[in-house]
Design a protein around this motif. Structure first.
Motif, PDB file in Angstrom:
ATOM      1  N   ASP A 140       0.855  -1.186   0.000  1.00 21.86           N
ATOM      2  CA  ASP A 140       0.000   0.000   0.000  1.00 21.86           C
ATOM      3  C   ASP A 140       0.893   1.238   0.000  1.00 21.86           C
ATOM      4  N   PHE A 141       0.274   2.396  -0.221  1.00 21.70           N
ATOM      5  CA  PHE A 141       1.072   3.612  -0.396  1.00 21.70           C
ATOM      6  C   PHE A 141       1.793   4.019   0.883  1.00 21.70           C
ATOM      7  N   GLY A 142       1.173   3.770   2.033  1.00 24.20           N
ATOM      8  CA  GLY A 142       1.836   4.092   3.291  1.00 24.20           C
ATOM      9  C   GLY A 142       3.147   3.345   3.443  1.00 24.20           C
ATOM     10  N   LEU A 143       3.130   2.040   3.144  1.00 23.14           N
ATOM     11  CA  LEU A 143       4.359   1.242   3.214  1.00 23.14           C
ATOM     12  C   LEU A 143       5.364   1.693   2.162  1.00 23.14           C
ATOM     13  N   ALA A 144       4.876   2.024   0.966  1.00 21.37           N
ATOM     14  CA  ALA A 144       5.769   2.471  -0.106  1.00 21.37           C
ATOM     15  C   ALA A 144       6.470   3.769   0.276  1.00 21.37           C
ATOM     16  N   LEU A 145       5.717   4.691   0.877  1.00 21.59           N
ATOM     17  CA  LEU A 145       6.290   5.973   1.275  1.00 21.59           C
ATOM     18  C   LEU A 145       7.289   5.781   2.420  1.00 21.59           C
ATOM     19  N   TRP A 146       6.940   4.935   3.379  1.00 20.93           N
ATOM     20  CA  TRP A 146       7.858   4.629   4.486  1.00 20.93           C
ATOM     21  C   TRP A 146       9.162   4.046   3.944  1.00 20.93           C
ATOM     22  N   TRP A 147       9.050   3.074   3.051  1.00 21.16           N
ATOM     23  CA  TRP A 147      10.239   2.456   2.465  1.00 21.16           C
ATOM     24  C   TRP A 147      11.084   3.478   1.722  1.00 21.16           C
ATOM     25  N   ALA A 148      10.454   4.366   0.948  1.00 15.33           N
ATOM     26  CA  ALA A 148      11.196   5.360   0.180  1.00 15.33           C
ATOM     27  C   ALA A 148      11.934   6.334   1.097  1.00 15.33           C
ATOM     28  N   VAL A 149      11.278   6.755   2.179  1.00 13.87           N
ATOM     29  CA  VAL A 149      11.907   7.719   3.102  1.00 13.87           C
ATOM     30  C   VAL A 149      13.108   7.100   3.803  1.00 13.87           C
ATOM     31  N   VAL A 150      12.966   5.897   4.346  1.00 13.11           N
ATOM     32  CA  VAL A 150      14.087   5.291   5.066  1.00 13.11           C
ATOM     33  C   VAL A 150      15.210   4.891   4.119  1.00 13.11           C
ATOM     34  N   THR A 151      14.873   4.623   2.862  1.00 13.90           N
ATOM     35  CA  THR A 151      15.906   4.275   1.885  1.00 13.90           C
ATOM     36  C   THR A 151      16.700   5.494   1.472  1.00 13.90           C
ATOM     37  N   ILE A 152      16.019   6.599   1.152  1.00 14.76           N
ATOM     38  CA  ILE A 152      16.739   7.794   0.713  1.00 14.76           C
ATOM     39  C   ILE A 152      17.527   8.413   1.864  1.00 14.76           C
ATOM     40  N   ALA A 153      17.096   8.133   3.100  1.00 16.61           N
ATOM     41  CA  ALA A 153      17.824   8.620   4.268  1.00 16.61           C
ATOM     42  C   ALA A 153      18.983   7.692   4.636  1.00 16.61           C
ATOM     43  N   THR A 154      19.182   6.638   3.836  1.00 19.29           N
ATOM     44  CA  THR A 154      20.246   5.637   4.029  1.00 19.29           C
ATOM     45  C   THR A 154      20.115   4.911   5.363  1.00 19.29           C
ATOM     46  N   VAL A 155      18.881   4.798   5.876  1.00 18.01           N
ATOM     47  CA  VAL A 155      18.648   4.071   7.125  1.00 18.01           C
ATOM     48  C   VAL A 155      18.352   2.605   6.809  1.00 18.01           C
ATOM     49  N   GLY A 156      17.238   2.359   6.108  1.00 19.22           N
ATOM     50  CA  GLY A 156      16.915   1.024   5.641  1.00 19.22           C
ATOM     51  C   GLY A 156      16.745  -0.012   6.747  1.00 19.22           C
ATOM     52  N   TYR A 157      15.547  -0.106   7.326  1.00 18.21           N
ATOM     53  CA  TYR A 157      15.297  -1.065   8.400  1.00 18.21           C
ATOM     54  C   TYR A 157      15.160  -2.503   7.900  1.00 18.21           C
ATOM     55  N   GLY A 158      14.839  -2.687   6.629  1.00 14.33           N
ATOM     56  CA  GLY A 158      14.699  -4.027   6.092  1.00 14.33           C
ATOM     57  C   GLY A 158      13.341  -4.653   6.309  1.00 14.33           C
ATOM     58  N   ASP A 159      12.387  -3.881   6.877  1.00 17.05           N
ATOM     59  CA  ASP A 159      11.043  -4.420   7.082  1.00 17.05           C
ATOM     60  C   ASP A 159      10.240  -4.434   5.792  1.00 17.05           C
ATOM     61  N   THR A 160      10.526  -3.501   4.915  1.00 17.10           N
ATOM     62  CA  THR A 160       9.901  -3.483   3.587  1.00 17.10           C
ATOM     63  C   THR A 160      11.003  -3.374   2.551  1.00 17.10           C
TER      64      THR A 160
END
Length: 213
Positions: A140-160
């Motif tokens: 869903d879009f909420g998960l997509a947006l969460w994934w994009a934010v943590v990825t571009i911030a170079t955090v990347g939790y790996g949950d999505t």
């Protein structure tokens, strides 16, 4: 053509968002209208690029191509059509000044604007290719947006994470974009701090000279 293309770019953002986020709730007429708006936008960007390339003197065409990368990508890749909206910032009088503060403000405005559009559209595009894939974690879009934010911030939790080839290509572009944005932000902050320190030192020197005098 700047202003008509800006309007078309804004309409593309709206229509593309509705098309991706639609879960069968849009009436067929509305969906067809969104598809038509996206098609008209692509045609307008294509014609604009081809005409400008054609009227450019032959010896300057390679220069035009290499210095209009966003324009070319906006024809080839839907994601980049939204970035043409950022050209509106060029019309702000203050941002056209050559002073240090104006240049830094322009850089920050572009950086924030491009980052927001980049994250938003990468999230939309990734959702489009991922949501129905087997084993997808971005559904869903909420998960997509969460994934994009943590990825571009170079955090990347790996949950999505993307599971399709296209989704991973989008993720690669997002990571590269994140590095570029963080680098630009760091350079701007260093420039601002250096200038403030320089001004402070210059003021202290003048005060010392005045006291000695």
């Amino acid at each position: 053509m700047n202003w008509p293309l800006l309007v078309l770019g804004a309409s593309f953002i709206v229509s593309y968002s509705f098309l991706i986020l639609d879960e069968g709730q849009l009436p067929p007429a509305w969906r067809n209208g969104m598809l038509a708006a996206a098609a008209v936008t692509w045609l307008a960007f294509f014609v604009d690029y081809v005409v400008r390339l054609a009227v450019t003197p032959r010896r300057w065409r390679w220069y035009f191509v290499t210095h209009s990368v966003i324009d070319l990508l906006s024809v080839l890749i839907p994601l980049f059509r939204a970035f043409r909206v950022m050209h509106l910032l060029r019309e702000v009088p203050y941002l056209r000044l050559k002073t240090g503060n104006a240049v830094r403000t322009r850089i920050i405005a572009y950086m924030v604007g491009y980052a927001a559009l980049f994250v938003y559209f990468i999230a939309l595009a990734t959702l489009h290719v991922e949501q129905d894939a087997p084993g997808a974690t971005i559904t869903d879009f909420g998960l997509a947006l969460w994934w994009a934010v943590v990825t571009i911030a170079t955090v990347g939790y790996g949950d999505t994470y993307p599971v399709t080839v296209v989704g991973r290509l989008y993720a690669t572009g997002l990571m590269i974009g994140g590095i570029a944005i963080v680098g630009a932000a760091s350079a701007t902050m260093i420039s601002l701090i250096s200038e403030k320190i320089g001004i402070s030192l210059h003021r202290d020197i003048r005060e010392d000279e005045r006291d000695d005098g």
